[in-house]
Design a protein around this motif. Structure first.
Motif, PDB file in Angstrom:
ATOM      1  N   CYS A  14      -4.647   5.759   0.507  1.00 36.62           N
ATOM      2  CA  CYS A  14      -3.712   4.771  -0.028  1.00 36.62           C
ATOM      3  C   CYS A  14      -3.515   5.108  -1.492  1.00 36.62           C
ATOM      4  O   CYS A  14      -4.483   5.309  -2.215  1.00 36.62           O
ATOM      5  CB  CYS A  14      -4.278   3.366   0.120  1.00 36.62           C
ATOM      6  SG  CYS A  14      -3.217   2.123  -0.654  1.00 36.62           S
ATOM      7  N   MET A  73      -9.837   3.381   0.878  1.00 36.87           N
ATOM      8  CA  MET A  73      -8.809   3.145   1.894  1.00 36.87           C
ATOM      9  C   MET A  73      -8.244   4.512   2.279  1.00 36.87           C
ATOM     10  O   MET A  73      -7.105   4.843   1.997  1.00 36.87           O
ATOM     11  CB  MET A  73      -7.732   2.213   1.331  1.00 36.87           C
ATOM     12  CG  MET A  73      -6.787   1.750   2.408  1.00 36.87           C
ATOM     13  SD  MET A  73      -5.783   0.390   1.869  1.00 36.87           S
ATOM     14  CE  MET A  73      -4.525   0.470   3.135  1.00 36.87           C
ATOM     15  N   GLN A 118      -1.359   3.278  -3.621  1.00 37.57           N
ATOM     16  CA  GLN A 118      -0.772   2.181  -4.396  1.00 37.57           C
ATOM     17  C   GLN A 118      -1.906   1.203  -4.597  1.00 37.57           C
ATOM     18  O   GLN A 118      -2.476   0.707  -3.615  1.00 37.57           O
ATOM     19  CB  GLN A 118       0.351   1.526  -3.589  1.00 37.57           C
ATOM     20  CG  GLN A 118       0.971   0.331  -4.272  1.00 37.57           C
ATOM     21  CD  GLN A 118       2.102   0.716  -5.194  1.00 37.57           C
ATOM     22  OE1 GLN A 118       2.899   1.583  -4.853  1.00 37.57           O
ATOM     23  NE2 GLN A 118       2.161   0.110  -6.351  1.00 37.57           N
ATOM     24  N   HIS A 158       0.876  -1.174   0.000  1.00 38.15           N
ATOM     25  CA  HIS A 158       0.000   0.000   0.000  1.00 38.15           C
ATOM     26  C   HIS A 158       0.914   1.224   0.000  1.00 38.15           C
ATOM     27  O   HIS A 158       2.134   1.099   0.088  1.00 38.15           O
ATOM     28  CB  HIS A 158      -0.866   0.036   1.257  1.00 38.15           C
ATOM     29  CG  HIS A 158      -1.737  -1.172   1.454  1.00 38.15           C
ATOM     30  ND1 HIS A 158      -3.020  -1.242   0.988  1.00 38.15           N
ATOM     31  CD2 HIS A 158      -1.496  -2.342   2.083  1.00 38.15           C
ATOM     32  CE1 HIS A 158      -3.543  -2.428   1.316  1.00 38.15           C
ATOM     33  NE2 HIS A 158      -2.646  -3.104   1.989  1.00 38.15           N
ATOM     34  N   CYS A 166      -4.223  -1.588  -4.500  1.00 36.21           N
ATOM     35  CA  CYS A 166      -4.045  -2.738  -3.616  1.00 36.21           C
ATOM     36  C   CYS A 166      -5.224  -3.688  -3.642  1.00 36.21           C
ATOM     37  O   CYS A 166      -5.340  -4.551  -2.792  1.00 36.21           O
ATOM     38  CB  CYS A 166      -3.792  -2.246  -2.191  1.00 36.21           C
ATOM     39  SG  CYS A 166      -5.084  -1.157  -1.574  1.00 36.21           S
ATOM     40  N   HIS A 199      -9.389  -0.388  -2.951  1.00 28.63           N
ATOM     41  CA  HIS A 199      -8.293   0.579  -2.854  1.00 28.63           C
ATOM     42  C   HIS A 199      -8.816   2.009  -2.714  1.00 28.63           C
ATOM     43  O   HIS A 199      -8.297   2.814  -1.943  1.00 28.63           O
ATOM     44  CB  HIS A 199      -7.418   0.434  -4.095  1.00 28.63           C
ATOM     45  CG  HIS A 199      -6.479   1.561  -4.331  1.00 28.63           C
ATOM     46  ND1 HIS A 199      -5.438   1.843  -3.489  1.00 28.63           N
ATOM     47  CD2 HIS A 199      -6.437   2.489  -5.310  1.00 28.63           C
ATOM     48  CE1 HIS A 199      -4.781   2.890  -3.950  1.00 28.63           C
ATOM     49  NE2 HIS A 199      -5.373   3.309  -5.045  1.00 28.63           N
TER      50      HIS A 199
END
Ligand code: HEC
Ligand SMILES: [Cu+2]
Length: 354
Positions: free
Chosen positions: A224, A235, A226, A189, A228, A232
């Motif tokens: 977040c 997040m 990245q 992440h 994931c 995602h």
């Protein structure tokens, strides 16, 4: 759609989103008044605030971003102008002859040298920004451990007997550097609070560090960044920068164990919780000690639920517990099938977790 219309649409959309980012709509976002950050009254801060900074760890990154945006735009303009000139200039006979005998090459040489020098310059600037934000200006006042999970953030404060955990919420005192130790429980992440810092990955099996500092009180949204998995986008987390006294009050409250419920309904709710929820969730001061899900000891003190997915109201809370898979499809909490009586009991118990 014709290429011209598509191009026009792209330009308009770009201008609109840039405009929205620079001039957030009223009520969509605002800073907290001094002393207010601890209260739950403040509205959400949009991520569009990546175009400004509120702390020294974000400042150099922001300048770098603007500089790069400027250089890239300039390159685009230069190329577009040269392309237009080439398209509309009528070739003369001599030009063809000159090209065939190697003419025009000096232009290529100059172009390559200029872009090589520019790229080296940018690389050096980037490295110097990395060095600048690597360490805080002074010893961090506080260390917090943030562990990324699919798809939420665990936040651990203190260790030993003073340890407590919360989720998707980071409280920090204003004006001092705070060291965030970054871990991941599953996949990669990335931790990003645009107004307070650059992005830092959380990588399973390794420990990263990122320091943040907020120069004034407020709620700063993090995300977040990245990819994931399916949730995602849901997040998110919030950083609450508070004056020291407010922060201390929050800290003391979080350290307390959950009180034992006193009503018959609350006691039934706790029993149910221990049977149905404690495999994943913990409540300090009770038998529930699950580790794979957010600590719920003070769940009512949080503004948002499920990593920024819904606002924490009594209705949303019970809705989440019974329909998590509808609200956040794919989340690692199953829909809990509770009868109306059971839901009432659980709700009475959760009401004590403030
Ligand atoms: C299989 C594990 C599991 C079980 C069982 C479970 N949960 Fe969860 N719960 C989770 C996970 C994982 C999350 C985080 C979800 C997310 O944000 O994507 C969560 C989130 C929550 C949240 C939101 C917390 C926050 O701060 O965002 C609440 C409240 C909650 N669960 C209550 C319950 C209750 C009450 C029960 C029992 C009736 C229960 N859960 C059963 C795994 C579980
Ligand atoms: Cu993530």
């Amino acid at each position: 759609m014709s290429p011209v219309r598509r191009f026009a649409l792209t330009v308009v959309q770009g201008a609109l989103s840039l405009g929205a980012a620079l001039h957030p709509l009223d009520g969509w976002a605002r800073e907290a008044a001094p002393g207010e950050a601890g209260s739950l009254a403040s509205g959400p801060t949009p991520l569009a605030y990546f175009l400004r900074s509120k702390g020294p760890a974000a400042e150099p990154v922001l300048h770098l971003g603007w500089t790069l945006a400027f250089i890239c735009s300039l390159v685009c303009v230069i190329i577009a102008v040269m392309l237009l000139i080439a398209m509309f200039r009528r070739r003369k006979k001599e030009d063809h002859r000159a090209l065939r005998s190697g003419g025009g090459l000096s232009f290529v040489y100059v172009g390559s040298i200029v872009s090589t020098v520019a790229l080296f310059g940018i690389a050096i600037y980037m490295l110097s920004v990395l060095a600048e934000v690597a360490d805080p200006p002074k010893e961090p006042a506080l260390t917090v451990t943030v562990t990324a999970y699919d798809w939420w953030w665990k936040v651990d404060y203190g260790d030993g007997p003073s340890h407590f955990a919360t989720a998707n919420e980071l409280h920090i005192p204003v004006g001092v550097p705070v060291l965030v130790v970054l871990k991941s429980a599953d996949v990669i992440h990335a931790f990003w609070v645009p107004e307070l810092s650059g992005k830092t990955q959380t990588i399973p099996g390794s420990v990263n560090r990122q320091w943040i500092q907020a120069d004034r009180p407020g709620i700063f949204r993090g995300q977040c960044t990245q990819y994931c998995g399916v949730q995602h986008a849901h997040m998110a987390f919030e950083v609450y920068a508070q004056p020291q006294a407010d922060y201390d009050r929050w800290y003391a409250a979080q350290q307390r164990d959950a009180p034992a419920p006193t009503s018959a309904q609350g006691i039934r709710g706790r029993k149910l919780f221990e049977e149905r929820c404690a495999g994943c969730h913990a409540v300090a001061g009770s038998k529930s000690a699950g580790v794979q899900a957010p600590d719920l000891t003070h769940v009512l003190s949080r503004r948002l639920l499920a990593a920024g997915t819904v606002v924490n109201t009594p209705e949303n809370l019970m809705d989440w517990i019974q329909h998590a898979q509808e609200i956040k499809p794919g989340t690692l909490m199953p829909d809990m099938k509770l009868s109306p009586a059971e839901a009432g009991d659980v709700s009475a118990y959760l009401a004590t977790l403030r």
